[in-house]
Design an enzyme around this catalytic site. Structure first.
Site, PDB file in Angstrom:
ATOM      1  N   ARG A 212      64.270  13.958 -35.945  1.00 56.17           N
ATOM      2  CA  ARG A 212      64.714  12.783 -35.186  1.00 56.17           C
ATOM      3  C   ARG A 212      64.275  11.493 -35.880  1.00 56.17           C
ATOM      4  NH1 ARG A 212      62.934  12.126 -29.016  1.00 56.17           N
ATOM      5  NH2 ARG A 212      60.941  11.568 -29.954  1.00 56.17           N
TER       6      ARG A 212
ATOM      7  N   LYS B 298      62.379  17.414 -22.972  1.00 52.43           N
ATOM      8  CA  LYS B 298      62.337  16.856 -21.605  1.00 52.43           C
ATOM      9  C   LYS B 298      63.491  15.896 -21.358  1.00 52.43           C
ATOM     10  CE  LYS B 298      58.187  15.023 -22.090  1.00 52.43           C
ATOM     11  NZ  LYS B 298      57.882  15.436 -23.469  1.00 52.43           N
TER      12      LYS B 298
ATOM     13  N   ARG C 177      51.528  12.347 -16.086  1.00 56.10           N
ATOM     14  CA  ARG C 177      50.877  12.848 -17.295  1.00 56.10           C
ATOM     15  C   ARG C 177      49.374  12.968 -17.122  1.00 56.10           C
ATOM     16  NH1 ARG C 177      55.316  10.946 -21.109  1.00 56.10           N
ATOM     17  NH2 ARG C 177      54.684  11.752 -23.121  1.00 56.10           N
TER      18      ARG C 177
ATOM     19  N   ARG D  75      49.996  12.882 -30.352  1.00 52.24           N
ATOM     20  CA  ARG D  75      50.735  13.080 -29.086  1.00 52.24           C
ATOM     21  C   ARG D  75      50.550  14.520 -28.592  1.00 52.24           C
ATOM     22  NH1 ARG D  75      56.346  11.236 -31.270  1.00 52.24           N
ATOM     23  NH2 ARG D  75      57.218  11.937 -29.279  1.00 52.24           N
TER      24      ARG D  75
ATOM     25  N   ARG E  89      62.138   6.362 -34.350  1.00 56.31           N
ATOM     26  CA  ARG E  89      61.199   5.980 -33.288  1.00 56.31           C
ATOM     27  C   ARG E  89      59.817   5.802 -33.893  1.00 56.31           C
ATOM     28  NH1 ARG E  89      61.076   9.326 -27.624  1.00 56.31           N
ATOM     29  NH2 ARG E  89      58.819   9.343 -27.944  1.00 56.31           N
TER      30      ARG E  89
HETATM   31  P1  AP5 Z   1      63.768  15.215 -26.454  1.00 58.87           P
HETATM   32  O1  AP5 Z   1      64.728  15.690 -25.428  1.00 58.87           O
HETATM   33  O2  AP5 Z   1      63.698  13.756 -26.732  1.00 58.87           O
HETATM   34  O3  AP5 Z   1      62.290  15.768 -26.115  1.00 58.87           O
HETATM   35  P2  AP5 Z   1      61.168  15.080 -25.271  1.00 58.87           P
HETATM   36  O4  AP5 Z   1      60.297  16.184 -24.778  1.00 58.87           O
HETATM   37  O5  AP5 Z   1      61.757  14.146 -24.272  1.00 58.87           O
HETATM   38  O6  AP5 Z   1      60.437  14.308 -26.458  1.00 58.87           O
HETATM   39  P3  AP5 Z   1      59.827  12.867 -26.520  1.00 58.87           P
HETATM   40  O7  AP5 Z   1      59.453  12.671 -27.943  1.00 58.87           O
HETATM   41  O8  AP5 Z   1      60.706  11.838 -25.919  1.00 58.87           O
HETATM   42  O9  AP5 Z   1      58.561  13.104 -25.592  1.00 58.87           O
HETATM   43  P4  AP5 Z   1      57.228  12.361 -25.478  1.00 58.87           P
HETATM   44  O10 AP5 Z   1      56.602  13.007 -24.296  1.00 58.87           O
HETATM   45  O11 AP5 Z   1      56.418  12.345 -26.715  1.00 58.87           O
HETATM   46  O12 AP5 Z   1      57.683  10.851 -25.301  1.00 58.87           O
HETATM   47  P5  AP5 Z   1      57.917   9.894 -24.053  1.00 58.87           P
HETATM   48  O13 AP5 Z   1      59.095   9.085 -24.364  1.00 58.87           O
HETATM   49  O14 AP5 Z   1      57.859  10.609 -22.760  1.00 58.87           O
HETATM   50  O15 AP5 Z   1      64.058  16.036 -27.786  1.00 58.87           O
HETATM   51  C1  AP5 Z   1      63.366  15.760 -28.987  1.00 58.87           C
HETATM   52  C2  AP5 Z   1      64.296  16.053 -30.173  1.00 58.87           C
HETATM   53  O16 AP5 Z   1      64.595  17.458 -30.173  1.00 58.87           O
HETATM   54  C3  AP5 Z   1      65.645  15.337 -30.069  1.00 58.87           C
HETATM   55  O17 AP5 Z   1      66.055  14.967 -31.354  1.00 58.87           O
HETATM   56  C4  AP5 Z   1      66.582  16.404 -29.471  1.00 58.87           C
HETATM   57  O18 AP5 Z   1      67.915  16.221 -29.849  1.00 58.87           O
HETATM   58  C5  AP5 Z   1      65.999  17.678 -30.049  1.00 58.87           C
HETATM   59  N1  AP5 Z   1      66.155  18.838 -29.177  1.00 58.87           N
HETATM   60  C6  AP5 Z   1      66.071  18.873 -27.821  1.00 58.87           C
HETATM   61  N2  AP5 Z   1      66.262  20.134 -27.369  1.00 58.87           N
HETATM   62  C7  AP5 Z   1      66.455  20.907 -28.473  1.00 58.87           C
HETATM   63  C8  AP5 Z   1      66.703  22.317 -28.648  1.00 58.87           C
HETATM   64  N3  AP5 Z   1      66.772  23.163 -27.603  1.00 58.87           N
HETATM   65  N4  AP5 Z   1      66.837  22.769 -29.913  1.00 58.87           N
HETATM   66  C9  AP5 Z   1      66.767  21.913 -30.978  1.00 58.87           C
HETATM   67  N5  AP5 Z   1      66.551  20.580 -30.873  1.00 58.87           N
HETATM   68  C10 AP5 Z   1      66.390  20.083 -29.624  1.00 58.87           C
HETATM   69  O19 AP5 Z   1      56.593   8.992 -24.120  1.00 58.87           O
HETATM   70  C11 AP5 Z   1      56.357   8.141 -25.216  1.00 58.87           C
HETATM   71  C12 AP5 Z   1      55.042   7.417 -25.027  1.00 58.87           C
HETATM   72  O20 AP5 Z   1      55.112   6.574 -23.855  1.00 58.87           O
HETATM   73  C13 AP5 Z   1      53.804   8.295 -24.780  1.00 58.87           C
HETATM   74  O21 AP5 Z   1      53.230   8.752 -25.993  1.00 58.87           O
HETATM   75  C14 AP5 Z   1      52.883   7.321 -24.030  1.00 58.87           C
HETATM   76  O22 AP5 Z   1      52.282   6.408 -24.909  1.00 58.87           O
HETATM   77  C15 AP5 Z   1      53.875   6.550 -23.156  1.00 58.87           C
HETATM   78  N6  AP5 Z   1      54.074   7.164 -21.828  1.00 58.87           N
HETATM   79  C16 AP5 Z   1      55.250   7.654 -21.330  1.00 58.87           C
HETATM   80  N7  AP5 Z   1      55.074   8.135 -20.096  1.00 58.87           N
HETATM   81  C17 AP5 Z   1      53.760   7.957 -19.799  1.00 58.87           C
HETATM   82  C18 AP5 Z   1      52.963   8.296 -18.662  1.00 58.87           C
HETATM   83  N8  AP5 Z   1      53.488   8.915 -17.600  1.00 58.87           N
HETATM   84  N9  AP5 Z   1      51.651   7.974 -18.701  1.00 58.87           N
HETATM   85  C19 AP5 Z   1      51.102   7.335 -19.769  1.00 58.87           C
HETATM   86  N10 AP5 Z   1      51.801   7.011 -20.877  1.00 58.87           N
HETATM   87  C20 AP5 Z   1      53.125   7.324 -20.895  1.00 58.87           C
END
Ligand code: AP5
Length: 187
Positions: free
Chosen positions: A128, A14, A89, A145, A134
């Protein structure tokens, strides 16, 4: 405004894809995960409230996300549109987003759902973890998650499908291949 949502399980790409989409279409990228991590780092009142929740991989309460949404909309008047990454979410968040956008005579145009198998996202996040460290990138939290995504967030795919907004995209393959498919879906 041209507003997009990028959905997907943790590690589905994402954040990676939202940056590219925002750049290509001239949109403002909003990652609620990044906003919350900044608050934690700054040890703000909000950051201190959410720190432990984020470490376990549970969702931060909706009311706190509503506050973030309000300030994002207030601080970005006049933008061409938003790429929402990791938001909404929950159903309550999706309804609040619709309400707030409607008040600006706007709406969600497309909801892109990145589809990636569990094994692949676990692999990506453990890789990662070695590089970035992280706090929520460890086996136990990644598994939670994923469960939280399946139980609380994936029902939203139906919500956007029923409204004719959902565009599923295969999220495996190179970053550029996935980006090309997203661009086709955005049109
Ligand atoms: P990346 O692009 O970072 O993927 P992502 O889907 O953004 O993963 P996240 O781990 O950031 O998502 P998340 O939903 O768990 O965390 P968030 O920060 O939103 O890519 C991941 C890895 O893969 C990277 O190393 C990248 O280089 C690699 N990669 C990417 N594309 C690739 C490909 N095609 N091939 C190979 N490798 C690839 O949320 C964190 C926390 O915040 C949540 O758990 C929750 O506690 C809170 N939170 C955030 N938003 C909310 C909300 N709206 N409501 C409630 N709580 C929330």
């Amino acid at each position: 405004m041209f507003n997009l949502i990028i959905f997907g399980p943790p590690g589905s790409g994402k954040g990676t894809q939202s940056v590219k989409v925002a750049e290509k279409y001239g949109l403002k990228h909003i990652s609620t995960g990044d906003i919350l991590r900044c608050e934690v780092k700054a040890e703000s009142e909000l950051g201190n409230k959410v720190k432990d929740i984020m470490t376990t991989g549970e969702l931060v309460p909706d009311e706190l996300l509503f506050q973030i949404l309000i300030s994002v909309l207030e601080n970005n008047k006049g933008v061409k549109g938003f790429v929402f990454d990791g938001f909404p979410r929950t159903l309550a968040q999706a309804l609040e987003l619709n309400k707030r956008l409607k008040a600006e005579n706007s709406e969600v145009v497309k909801a892109i759902s990145l589809e990636v198998e569990d094994e692949e996202v676990v692999d990506r996040l453990l890789k990662r973890a070695e590089i970035e460290g992280r706090k929520d990138d460890n086996k136990k939290t990644i598994s939670n998650r994923l469960n939280v995504y399946k139980k609380q967030t994936s029902p939203l795919l139906n919500f956007y499908d029923e409204r004719g907004r959902l565009c599923p995209v295969h999220g495996e393959g190179s970053i550029d291949e996935v980006f090309a498919d997203i661009c086709k879906a955005v049109g």
